[in-house]
Write an enzyme that holds these catalytic residues in place. Structure first.
Site, mmCIF file in Angstrom:
data_model
loop_
_atom_site.group_PDB
_atom_site.id
_atom_site.type_symbol
_atom_site.label_atom_id
_atom_site.label_comp_id
_atom_site.label_asym_id
_atom_site.label_seq_id
_atom_site.Cartn_x
_atom_site.Cartn_y
_atom_site.Cartn_z
ATOM 1 N N CYS A 59 49.661 35.253 41.794
ATOM 2 C CA CYS A 59 51.106 35.457 41.596
ATOM 3 C C CYS A 59 51.371 36.225 40.304
ATOM 4 C CB CYS A 59 51.803 34.104 41.588
ATOM 5 S SG CYS A 59 53.590 34.231 41.738
ATOM 6 N N TYR B 153 41.673 46.957 32.333
ATOM 7 C CA TYR B 153 41.334 48.277 31.802
ATOM 8 C C TYR B 153 41.882 49.432 32.635
ATOM 9 C CZ TYR B 153 37.535 45.631 29.495
ATOM 10 O OH TYR B 153 36.797 44.735 28.774
#
EC number: 4.1.1.20
Length: 400
Positions: A327, A302
């Site tokens: 990653c 968000y």
């Protein structure tokens, strides 16, 4: 005061810490706001579904707003009375509907005409009468993040007014449906009262029109969504919220159901993470920590802001990205955040992490999920142990 350093030393990091006393204060403030009217506070389990959290609210008299049969089971296991459990959600499977009917919960919130047909068919097969409510989409802009807006026609939730009325007439005439409530929920993290009031007026007017054709409903479910302060938001006072709802319902005798989640838990939760080291890529400073997007995804999902406290650190602050080991370039807990110089094993406290934190976590990159701790008065207890590698692979190992 919570001794975060002691908790980190005892339980390790990353770590979720919940202040149960603060949760109780929030619950009681909302309960007090509706005092004098028939009401049920049904905790929105999705906000933080730890069994101990759900039990804490159950012991305060809470019901439960559930959006999967798993959440219904959690609520029952945690001691929420079945007559205070609501099953919502837009995509209920037949087996979930069947179990909800058999569990004899308060009602099922229906979100489409197709779903109403499935509920009726399954109730007929069971020789039962399913209590239902219909979620009305009032087409009101909640003025919140588009990902957590639910009350516009662009959103997948609920049905518009004309369809809702048609569905109530169908339910009224069915031998296997018992329409007992009406529901709306326009979004989450709401910080303006006017959209809530407008939606309540629209749905209350529909309720009056249903009463005029002898469809008498017992419950007026106003959903949840009350916003909290993450940064400098101006939030809605519980008293003002309650008065807006009550004014919309003037002259109607119903039990009000409110479904708070974030309001109860967000600012009662903290996420602790340790600094691994600093990294500097030319003009860009990174503070690498052991917590990651798989632990707390709100910033990545968000672009959410969480206040960060660097415990027992001082010095001239400079801008840094707080990033984790996952990653992905999207793995961050904060972007361009002012922090003093940080060293290995320094502790960061991520505030307002009690809602939509652990529950949205994952095992991405084969990372075990964090432990969870409850603090209540002077008592501290583990309410979910840290996952280890064996936990993460447990459902795969036998198929090698």
């Amino acid at each position: 005061m919570i001794d975060f350093k002691a908790l980190a030393q005892t339980y390790g990091t990353p770590l979720y810490v919940y202040d149960f006393d603060k949760m109780k204060t929030q619950f009681e403030s909302l309960k007090e706001a509706f005092r004098g009217r028939k009401s049920i506070l049904a905790y929105a389990v999705k906000a933080n579904s730890n069994l101990s959290v759900v039990k804490h609210f159950a012991q305060l008299g809470s019901g439960a707003d559930c959006v999967s049969i798993g959440e219904v089971r959690r609520a029952l296991m945690a001691g929420v009375p079945k007559y205070r459990i609501i099953f919502s959600g837009v995509g209920k499977r037949d087996d979930e509907i069947r179990e909800a009917i058999e569990s004899d919960i308060l009602y099922i919130n229906v979100e489409s005409e197709a779903e109403l047909g499935r509920v009726e068919m399954i109730a007929r097969e069971l020789g039962a009468k399913a209590r239902i409510s219909i979620r009305v989409n009032p087409n009101i802009d909640p003025k919140t993040h588009p990902y957590i807006s639910t009350g516009l026609h662009d959103n997948k939730f609920g049905v518009e007014i004309v369809a809702a009325k048609r569905m109530y007439i169908q339910a009224k005439n069915s031998d296997h449906l018992d329409p007992v409530g009406i529901h709306f929920h326009i979004g989450s993290q709401l910080t303006e009262l006017e959209p809530i009031y407008e939606a309540a007026v629209i749905v209350a007017d529909l309720l009056r029109s249903l009463q005029a054709i002898d469809i008498e409903l017992k419950f007026f479910d106003i959903g949840g969504g009350l916003g909290v302060r993450y940064d400098n938001e101006t939030t809605i006072e519980p008293y003002d919220y309650a008065q807006a709802i009550l004014s919309a319902l003037k002259g109607i005798d119903v039990t009000i159901i409110c479904e708070p989640g974030r309001f109860l838990t967000a600012n009662a939760g903290y996420f602790l993470t340790k600094v691994l080291y600093e990294k500097n890529n030319g003009a860009k400073r990174f503070v690498m920590v052991d917590g990651a997007m798989n632990d707390l995804i709100r910033p990545s999902l968000y672009k959410a802001y969480h206040r960060i406290e660097a415990l027992d650190k001082s010095g001239e602050e400079s801008i840094a990205d707080v990033v984790g080991p996952v990653c992905e370039s999207g793995d961050f807990l904060a972007k361009n955040y002012p922090l003093p110089p940080m060293e290995h094993n320094d502790l960061l406290v991520i505030h307002s992490a009690g809602a939509y934190g652990f529950g949205m976590g994952s095992n991405y990159n084969t990372r075990g999920r964090s432990a969870e701790i409850a603090v209540e008065g002077a008592n501290v207890r583990l309410i979910r142990r840290r996952e280890n590698f064996e936990d993460v692979i447990a459902l795969e190992r036998e198929y090698l």
